[in-house]
Design a protein around this motif. Structure first.
Motif, PDB file in Angstrom:
ATOM      1  N   LEU A  24       4.933  14.037  -5.217  1.00  0.00           N
ATOM      2  CA  LEU A  24       3.763  13.522  -4.517  1.00  0.00           C
ATOM      3  C   LEU A  24       2.467  14.064  -5.105  1.00  0.00           C
ATOM      4  CD1 LEU A  24       5.254  13.947  -0.942  1.00  0.00           C
ATOM      5  CD2 LEU A  24       5.292  11.915  -2.387  1.00  0.00           C
ATOM      6  N   THR A  25       1.387  13.374  -4.776  1.00  0.00           N
ATOM      7  CA  THR A  25       0.059  13.775  -5.232  1.00  0.00           C
ATOM      8  C   THR A  25      -0.913  13.669  -4.058  1.00  0.00           C
ATOM      9  OG1 THR A  25      -0.363  11.510  -5.957  1.00  0.00           O
ATOM     10  CG2 THR A  25       0.449  13.046  -7.620  1.00  0.00           C
ATOM     11  N   ASN A  26      -2.117  14.159  -4.263  1.00  0.00           N
ATOM     12  CA  ASN A  26      -3.127  14.204  -3.213  1.00  0.00           C
ATOM     13  C   ASN A  26      -3.648  12.827  -2.813  1.00  0.00           C
ATOM     14  OD1 ASN A  26      -6.381  14.932  -2.552  1.00  0.00           O
ATOM     15  ND2 ASN A  26      -4.787  16.161  -1.572  1.00  0.00           N
ATOM     16  N   ASP A  27      -3.361  11.795  -3.615  1.00  0.00           N
ATOM     17  CA  ASP A  27      -3.825  10.453  -3.261  1.00  0.00           C
ATOM     18  C   ASP A  27      -2.767   9.671  -2.491  1.00  0.00           C
ATOM     19  OD1 ASP A  27      -2.042  10.000  -5.323  1.00  0.00           O
ATOM     20  OD2 ASP A  27      -3.288   8.499  -6.326  1.00  0.00           O
ATOM     21  N   MET A  28      -1.793  10.388  -1.914  1.00  0.00           N
ATOM     22  CA  MET A  28      -0.749   9.761  -1.104  1.00  0.00           C
ATOM     23  C   MET A  28      -0.841  10.300   0.321  1.00  0.00           C
ATOM     24  SD  MET A  28       2.411   9.989  -3.781  1.00  0.00           S
ATOM     25  CE  MET A  28       2.271   9.241  -5.414  1.00  0.00           C
ATOM     26  N   ALA A  87       8.044  11.020   5.894  1.00  0.00           N
ATOM     27  CA  ALA A  87       7.823   9.640   5.452  1.00  0.00           C
ATOM     28  C   ALA A  87       6.565   9.607   4.603  1.00  0.00           C
ATOM     29  CB  ALA A  87       7.671   8.691   6.640  1.00  0.00           C
ATOM     30  N   MET A  88       6.490   8.596   3.752  1.00  0.00           N
ATOM     31  CA  MET A  88       5.239   8.310   3.053  1.00  0.00           C
ATOM     32  C   MET A  88       4.534   7.262   3.877  1.00  0.00           C
ATOM     33  SD  MET A  88       6.032   8.195  -0.966  1.00  0.00           S
ATOM     34  CE  MET A  88       4.310   7.803  -1.196  1.00  0.00           C
ATOM     35  N   GLY A  89       3.362   7.599   4.408  1.00  0.00           N
ATOM     36  CA  GLY A  89       2.650   6.712   5.310  1.00  0.00           C
ATOM     37  C   GLY A  89       2.505   5.307   4.753  1.00  0.00           C
ATOM     38  N   GLY A  90       3.071   4.339   5.468  1.00  0.00           N
ATOM     39  CA  GLY A  90       2.930   2.946   5.080  1.00  0.00           C
ATOM     40  C   GLY A  90       3.799   2.503   3.927  1.00  0.00           C
ATOM     41  N   ALA A 102      -6.328   0.871   1.099  1.00  0.00           N
ATOM     42  CA  ALA A 102      -6.665   1.538  -0.164  1.00  0.00           C
ATOM     43  C   ALA A 102      -5.736   2.714  -0.464  1.00  0.00           C
ATOM     44  CB  ALA A 102      -8.120   2.020  -0.130  1.00  0.00           C
ATOM     45  N   ILE A 103      -5.227   3.395   0.577  1.00  0.00           N
ATOM     46  CA  ILE A 103      -4.351   4.554   0.340  1.00  0.00           C
ATOM     47  C   ILE A 103      -2.918   4.106   0.021  1.00  0.00           C
ATOM     48  CG2 ILE A 103      -3.613   4.994   2.732  1.00  0.00           C
ATOM     49  CD1 ILE A 103      -4.631   7.706   0.186  1.00  0.00           C
ATOM     50  N   ILE A 104      -2.601   2.850   0.315  1.00  0.00           N
ATOM     51  CA  ILE A 104      -1.255   2.321   0.052  1.00  0.00           C
ATOM     52  C   ILE A 104      -1.197   1.617  -1.299  1.00  0.00           C
ATOM     53  CG2 ILE A 104       0.613   0.884   0.966  1.00  0.00           C
ATOM     54  CD1 ILE A 104      -0.285   3.133   2.879  1.00  0.00           C
ATOM     55  N   GLN A 105      -2.282   0.962  -1.682  1.00  0.00           N
ATOM     56  CA  GLN A 105      -2.291   0.129  -2.885  1.00  0.00           C
ATOM     57  C   GLN A 105      -1.889   0.916  -4.132  1.00  0.00           C
ATOM     58  OE1 GLN A 105      -6.279  -1.338  -2.471  1.00  0.00           O
ATOM     59  NE2 GLN A 105      -5.654  -2.979  -1.105  1.00  0.00           N
TER      60      GLN A 105
END
Length: 194
Positions: free
Chosen positions: A107-111, A122-125, A151-154
């Motif tokens: 994982l990274t900070n943009d997730m 879970a990974m949100g969305g 935008a956080i899912i794309q």
């Protein structure tokens, strides 16, 4: 029913990325095969039947457009208050997460993560985690229905090499108002068939 905050605590650290998070605990659930009508409806739409609870979440998503996720309530780690605690936060650099389909992701900070006090659940969305999934041994189910900023899912499916019907919908934007309605519908179906 009993108020949700007697069963679980929810802490949203990234409110701009998850401005709505709804939750419900359904107790005394019996996991098993779905009724024929539910299984055949999903299969006609190209979705494999898993079990009655997971099938309910997929059915509600298809009918309403609102993705939901079901966790085994007893597998959510307890927080300082002594009850299972959900934290909506960003991923930490190099944090590991194992998806429902047994794929380990870095994982990274943009997730955006749905985590408990022990780590990601879970990974949100995008997708739930292997370690908190509903199994034949599950008796109490924790449902979530949320709104995530597209935008956080794309791009996350592509970046992680995973495929998810929920992420496909969230990255295009779901109705902000549909989370509560989806949760109520899933609860009603679960109580009827599980």
């Amino acid at each position: 029913g009993t108020a949700i905050d007697s069963y679980v605590a929810v802490r949203i650290e990234e409110a701009e990325l998850c401005p709505r998070y709804t939750a419900r605990v359904v107790t005394g659930v019996k996991i098993g095969p779905s009724p024929d009508w539910l299984r055949s409806t999903l299969e006609k739409l190209g979705i494999r039947s898993i079990n009655n609870v997971v099938d309910v979440t997929n059915y509600v998503m298809l009918e309403t457009g609102q993705p939901l996720h079901a966790f085994d309530y007893h597998l959510i780690a307890k927080g300082a208050e002594g009850k299972p605690t959900i934290v909506i936060r960003r991923g930490a650099a190099d944090e590991k997460f194992k998806t429902l389909d047994n794929q380990e992701c870095t994982l990274t900070n943009d997730m955006l993560l749905i985590a408990d006090e022990a780590g990601p659940v879970a990974m949100g969305g995008v997708m739930g985690g292997l370690e908190s999934m509903v199994t034949d041994a599950t008796t109490n189910v924790f449902f979530e229905a949320a709104y995530f900023d597209p935008a956080i899912i794309q791009g996350k499916m592509r970046k992680l090499g995973i495929n998810s019907d929920a992420a496909y919908r969230f990255e295009r934007g779901v109705d902000f108002e549909s989370a509560r309605d989806g949760l109520e519908y899933a609860t009603r179906l679960t109580m009827e068939i599980c």
